[in-house]
Write an enzyme that holds these catalytic residues in place. Structure first.
Site, PDB file in Angstrom:
ATOM      1  N   ARG A 171     -14.528  -4.259  16.668  1.00 30.93           N
ATOM      2  CA  ARG A 171     -15.153  -5.028  17.745  1.00 30.93           C
ATOM      3  C   ARG A 171     -16.648  -5.159  17.526  1.00 30.93           C
ATOM      4  O   ARG A 171     -17.231  -6.209  17.785  1.00 30.93           O
ATOM      5  CB  ARG A 171     -14.911  -4.342  19.109  1.00 30.93           C
ATOM      6  CG  ARG A 171     -13.499  -4.429  19.612  1.00 30.93           C
ATOM      7  CD  ARG A 171     -13.394  -3.802  21.019  1.00 30.93           C
ATOM      8  NE  ARG A 171     -12.002  -3.673  21.415  1.00 30.93           N
ATOM      9  CZ  ARG A 171     -11.277  -4.673  21.911  1.00 30.93           C
ATOM     10  NH1 ARG A 171     -11.832  -5.861  22.073  1.00 30.93           N
ATOM     11  NH2 ARG A 171     -10.019  -4.504  22.233  1.00 30.93           N
TER      12      ARG A 171
ATOM     13  N   HIS B   1     -12.486 -13.647  37.897  1.00 33.13           N
ATOM     14  CA  HIS B   1     -11.222 -12.915  37.739  1.00 33.13           C
ATOM     15  C   HIS B   1     -10.245 -13.440  38.786  1.00 33.13           C
ATOM     16  O   HIS B   1     -10.618 -13.555  39.966  1.00 33.13           O
ATOM     17  CB  HIS B   1     -11.467 -11.413  37.926  1.00 33.13           C
ATOM     18  CG  HIS B   1     -10.234 -10.587  37.771  1.00 33.13           C
ATOM     19  ND1 HIS B   1      -9.687 -10.291  36.543  1.00 33.13           N
ATOM     20  CD2 HIS B   1      -9.440 -10.011  38.696  1.00 33.13           C
ATOM     21  CE1 HIS B   1      -8.594  -9.564  36.732  1.00 33.13           C
ATOM     22  NE2 HIS B   1      -8.418  -9.379  38.010  1.00 33.13           N
TER      23      HIS B   1
HETATM   24  C1  GRF Z   1      -8.228 -18.505  34.891  1.00 31.68           C
HETATM   25  O1  GRF Z   1      -7.138 -18.019  35.626  1.00 31.68           O
HETATM   26  C2  GRF Z   1      -9.408 -17.592  35.093  1.00 31.68           C
HETATM   27  O2  GRF Z   1      -9.365 -16.929  36.334  1.00 31.68           O
HETATM   28  C3  GRF Z   1      -9.243 -16.589  34.006  1.00 31.68           C
HETATM   29  O3  GRF Z   1      -8.820 -17.359  32.902  1.00 31.68           O
HETATM   30  C4  GRF Z   1      -7.925 -18.385  33.398  1.00 31.68           C
HETATM   31  C5  GRF Z   1      -8.128 -19.670  32.645  1.00 31.68           C
HETATM   32  O4  GRF Z   1      -9.422 -20.106  32.883  1.00 31.68           O
HETATM   33  N1  GRF Z   1     -10.463 -15.879  33.790  1.00 31.68           N
HETATM   34  P1  GRF Z   1      -9.984 -21.474  32.188  1.00 31.68           P
HETATM   35  O5  GRF Z   1      -9.087 -22.611  32.607  1.00 31.68           O
HETATM   36  O6  GRF Z   1      -9.925 -21.273  30.672  1.00 31.68           O
HETATM   37  O7  GRF Z   1     -11.376 -21.607  32.734  1.00 31.68           O
END
Ligand code: GRF
Length: 189
Positions: free
Chosen positions: A65, A109
């Site tokens: 990482r 989140h």
């Molecule tokens: C969403 O559910 C967000 O809450 C999570 O990732 C998912 C996809 O997000 N963090 P996005 O469409 O790539 O912005």
């Protein structure tokens, strides 16, 4: 004018709303969209919107990482962001990386934190028989999904909901909440 970098892993629907929001009298502007996946659909969307993009494929680094994050930091140090937004970013970041941006790093989140940290949040809410669900924008700290809560949005759970139907209802609120919180955060920084 505050400089905002956004980290994505996939389609970047939240990222798109953040880019769309940073116009006019908004105190911030996007300077970079960065992904751990060179194929992330959001990179093209950001590029089409005129925002600089970059990708560091995490796969060649395996469990290393630190070296992967050092590559991310090369791009971020060049872009000099004041604020770092995680938006659908699906890699765990080490405390060392987070320390670079402590106090100016946000994440969205898909649960009403502190409930359902981690993954599969909608399935867990349905499993628990919750009557409501939602999303949270929080500051990112070394402890996963546990930083200061900056904003939340609630949606009802509807009879017959699946994780997919609930996710779609929550995502709609994410798209409203994240730009709102980013603007307030940028104004206060
Ligand atoms: C969403 O559910 C967000 O809450 C999570 O990732 C998912 C996809 O997000 N963090 P996005 O469409 O790539 O912005």
């Amino acid at each position: 004018m505050k400089r905002v970098a956004i980290l994505i892993s996939g389609g970047g629907s939240n990222m798109v709303r953040l880019l769309e929001s940073m116009t006019g009298d908004h105190p911030a502007r996007p300077v970079l969209v960065l992904s751990n996946d060179p194929e992330a659909g959001g990179l093209k969307k950001a590029g089409d919107m005129g925002v600089p993009v970059a990708a560091v494929d995490h796969k060649p680094f395996g469990k290393d990482r630190a070296t992967f994050e050092a590559k991310l930091l090369e791009h971020l140090d060049a872009a000099k962001p004041d604020i770092l937004c995680l938006a659908g970013f699906m890699r765990i970041l080490t405390p060392d990386f987070i320390r670079h941006f402590e106090g100016r790093m946000l994440n969205i989140h898909p649960s009403l934190l502190p409930k359902y940290k981690g993954l599969h949040t909608h399935a867990r809410a349905l499993e628990a028989g919750d009557s409501e669900a939602g999303c949270t924008v929080h500051e990112v700290t070394a402890e996963l999904d546990s930083g200061r809560i900056l904003g939340q949005a609630r949606v009802p759970v509807v009879a017959g909901d699946t994780p997919g139907t609930l996710a779609a209802r929550v995502l709609h609120e994410e798209h409203r909440l994240y730009p709102e919180v980013l603007r307030s955060f940028a104004e206060a920084l």
